[in-house]
Motif scaffolding. Structure first.
Motif, PDB file in Angstrom:
ATOM      1  N   LEU A   1       0.831  -1.214   0.000  1.00 20.33           N
ATOM      2  CA  LEU A   1       0.000   0.000   0.000  1.00 20.33           C
ATOM      3  C   LEU A   1       0.861   1.258   0.000  1.00 20.33           C
ATOM      4  N   VAL A   2       1.947   1.231   0.750  1.00 19.55           N
ATOM      5  CA  VAL A   2       2.864   2.375   0.745  1.00 19.55           C
ATOM      6  C   VAL A   2       3.446   2.550  -0.654  1.00 19.55           C
ATOM      7  N   LEU A   3       3.930   1.466  -1.234  1.00 18.85           N
ATOM      8  CA  LEU A   3       4.551   1.523  -2.561  1.00 18.85           C
ATOM      9  C   LEU A   3       3.575   2.010  -3.627  1.00 18.85           C
ATOM     10  N   ALA A   4       2.310   1.668  -3.484  1.00 17.43           N
ATOM     11  CA  ALA A   4       1.317   2.052  -4.488  1.00 17.43           C
ATOM     12  C   ALA A   4       1.136   3.569  -4.585  1.00 17.43           C
ATOM     13  N   HIS A   5       1.406   4.288  -3.490  1.00 18.21           N
ATOM     14  CA  HIS A   5       1.153   5.733  -3.493  1.00 18.21           C
ATOM     15  C   HIS A   5       2.393   6.587  -3.255  1.00 18.21           C
ATOM     16  N   LEU A   6       3.487   5.973  -2.851  1.00 25.36           N
ATOM     17  CA  LEU A   6       4.657   6.741  -2.438  1.00 25.36           C
ATOM     18  C   LEU A   6       5.279   7.564  -3.560  1.00 25.36           C
ATOM     19  N   PHE A   7       5.249   7.078  -4.763  1.00 28.79           N
ATOM     20  CA  PHE A   7       5.942   7.764  -5.849  1.00 28.79           C
ATOM     21  C   PHE A   7       5.049   8.723  -6.619  1.00 28.79           C
ATOM     22  N   GLU A   8       3.882   9.020  -6.075  1.00 28.06           N
ATOM     23  CA  GLU A   8       3.050  10.084  -6.633  1.00 28.06           C
ATOM     24  C   GLU A   8       3.673  11.428  -6.242  1.00 28.06           C
ATOM     25  N   PRO A   9       3.403  12.479  -7.002  1.00 30.76           N
ATOM     26  CA  PRO A   9       4.001  13.790  -6.688  1.00 30.76           C
ATOM     27  C   PRO A   9       3.633  14.262  -5.278  1.00 30.76           C
ATOM     28  N   GLY A  10       4.643  14.788  -4.582  1.00 29.98           N
ATOM     29  CA  GLY A  10       4.415  15.361  -3.262  1.00 29.98           C
ATOM     30  C   GLY A  10       4.362  14.361  -2.116  1.00 29.98           C
ATOM     31  N   ARG A  11       4.603  13.102  -2.366  1.00 26.31           N
ATOM     32  CA  ARG A  11       4.552  12.085  -1.303  1.00 26.31           C
ATOM     33  C   ARG A  11       5.938  11.865  -0.719  1.00 26.31           C
ATOM     34  N   SER A  12       5.972  11.412   0.524  1.00 26.18           N
ATOM     35  CA  SER A  12       7.240  11.054   1.147  1.00 26.18           C
ATOM     36  C   SER A  12       6.977  10.030   2.252  1.00 26.18           C
ATOM     37  N   PHE A  13       8.041   9.461   2.766  1.00 20.68           N
ATOM     38  CA  PHE A  13       7.976   8.455   3.825  1.00 20.68           C
ATOM     39  C   PHE A  13       8.979   8.900   4.879  1.00 20.68           C
ATOM     40  N   GLY A  14       8.475   9.274   6.044  1.00 17.86           N
ATOM     41  CA  GLY A  14       9.317   9.871   7.072  1.00 17.86           C
ATOM     42  C   GLY A  14      10.229   8.898   7.791  1.00 17.86           C
ATOM     43  N   ARG A  15      11.149   9.478   8.552  1.00 21.08           N
ATOM     44  CA  ARG A  15      12.096   8.695   9.325  1.00 21.08           C
ATOM     45  C   ARG A  15      11.397   7.839  10.382  1.00 21.08           C
ATOM     46  N   ILE A  16      10.420   8.394  11.057  1.00 20.08           N
ATOM     47  CA  ILE A  16       9.717   7.638  12.102  1.00 20.08           C
ATOM     48  C   ILE A  16       8.977   6.456  11.486  1.00 20.08           C
ATOM     49  N   ALA A  17       8.337   6.673  10.357  1.00 24.87           N
ATOM     50  CA  ALA A  17       7.634   5.583   9.677  1.00 24.87           C
ATOM     51  C   ALA A  17       8.618   4.507   9.231  1.00 24.87           C
ATOM     52  N   SER A  18       9.765   4.934   8.732  1.00 30.30           N
ATOM     53  CA  SER A  18      10.778   3.986   8.275  1.00 30.30           C
ATOM     54  C   SER A  18      11.313   3.141   9.432  1.00 30.30           C
ATOM     55  N   VAL A  19      11.648   3.802  10.527  1.00 31.40           N
ATOM     56  CA  VAL A  19      12.169   3.085  11.701  1.00 31.40           C
ATOM     57  C   VAL A  19      11.097   2.164  12.282  1.00 31.40           C
ATOM     58  N   THR A  20       9.873   2.623  12.331  1.00 34.44           N
ATOM     59  CA  THR A  20       8.782   1.812  12.871  1.00 34.44           C
ATOM     60  C   THR A  20       8.541   0.574  12.024  1.00 34.44           C
ATOM     61  N   LEU A  21       8.468   0.746  10.714  1.00 36.84           N
ATOM     62  CA  LEU A  21       8.224  -0.394   9.834  1.00 36.84           C
ATOM     63  C   LEU A  21       9.403  -1.374   9.859  1.00 36.84           C
ATOM     64  N   THR A  22      10.622  -0.854   9.819  1.00 38.78           N
ATOM     65  CA  THR A  22      11.796  -1.727   9.895  1.00 38.78           C
ATOM     66  C   THR A  22      11.827  -2.470  11.218  1.00 38.78           C
ATOM     67  N   GLY A  23      11.586  -1.768  12.299  1.00 43.93           N
ATOM     68  CA  GLY A  23      11.556  -2.406  13.618  1.00 43.93           C
ATOM     69  C   GLY A  23      10.492  -3.481  13.716  1.00 43.93           C
ATOM     70  N   SER A  24       9.331  -3.214  13.142  1.00 38.08           N
ATOM     71  CA  SER A  24       8.253  -4.208  13.149  1.00 38.08           C
ATOM     72  C   SER A  24       8.662  -5.468  12.394  1.00 38.08           C
TER      73      SER A  24
END
Length: 166
Positions: free
Chosen positions: A98-121
């Protein structure tokens, strides 16, 4: 046959797990890129990791694992815990989709907290699955839900359910 199936199962689990752990880092790199060739390159790489590596590996890992269940008749409580953890890992796999489906649309980003949380999970779930498989902890299901694993136990646990007939 069982040895080959175990090898396939372990190899695809390694590919699936490695891909899942690297995906949040790839998602996080999106924050610094605007449209252009670098964004296109990152998008292609991220899609390759998810679509052509992770997802087929997950499919083969789950399929070979299912075959191993029936070949080895592994029906113990620790294995039920493993299946719950694998189910959670599959849900996080879908979250990455779901993240990949929308992440590369204009103006989207994936923050550090989200990255650390998902990696940690991912790391916590993968480590938990490995621990459960290697330790095979004794879990007494009668202490968790008395009679749940006995024949007809689910009916007693949930109560009598009736489905109205038209």
């Amino acid at each position: 046959m069982t040895t080959l199936l175990k090898f396939i199962h372990l190899a695809t689990i390694a590919i699936w797990s490695g891909g899942l752990v690297v995906l949040p880092f790839l998602f996080w790199q999106r924050r610094a890129l605007s449209s252009g060739p670098e964004l296109d390159r990152l998008h292609r790489l991220t899609r390759f990791v998810f679509v052509e590596m992770c997802s087929p590996a997950a499919f083969i890992a789950i399929g070979s694992g299912t075959a191993l269940i029936f070949l080895q008749t592994t029906f113990l409580e620790w294995f039920s815990l493993k299946m719950v953890l694998v189910g959670l890992l599959v849900m996080l796999h879908v979250a990455a989709a779901l993240v990949l489906a929308h992440l590369f649309e204009p103006g989207r980003s994936f923050g550090r907290i989200a990255s650390v949380t998902l990696t940690g999970s991912y790391v916590i779930l993968i480590t938990s699955i490995i621990w459960v498989v290697l330790a095979k902890p004794h879990i007494d299901s009668n202490q968790i839900a008395v009679g749940l694993f006995a024949p007809g136990g689910l009916r007693q646990f949930l109560g009598e359910t009736r489905i109205p007939m038209p």
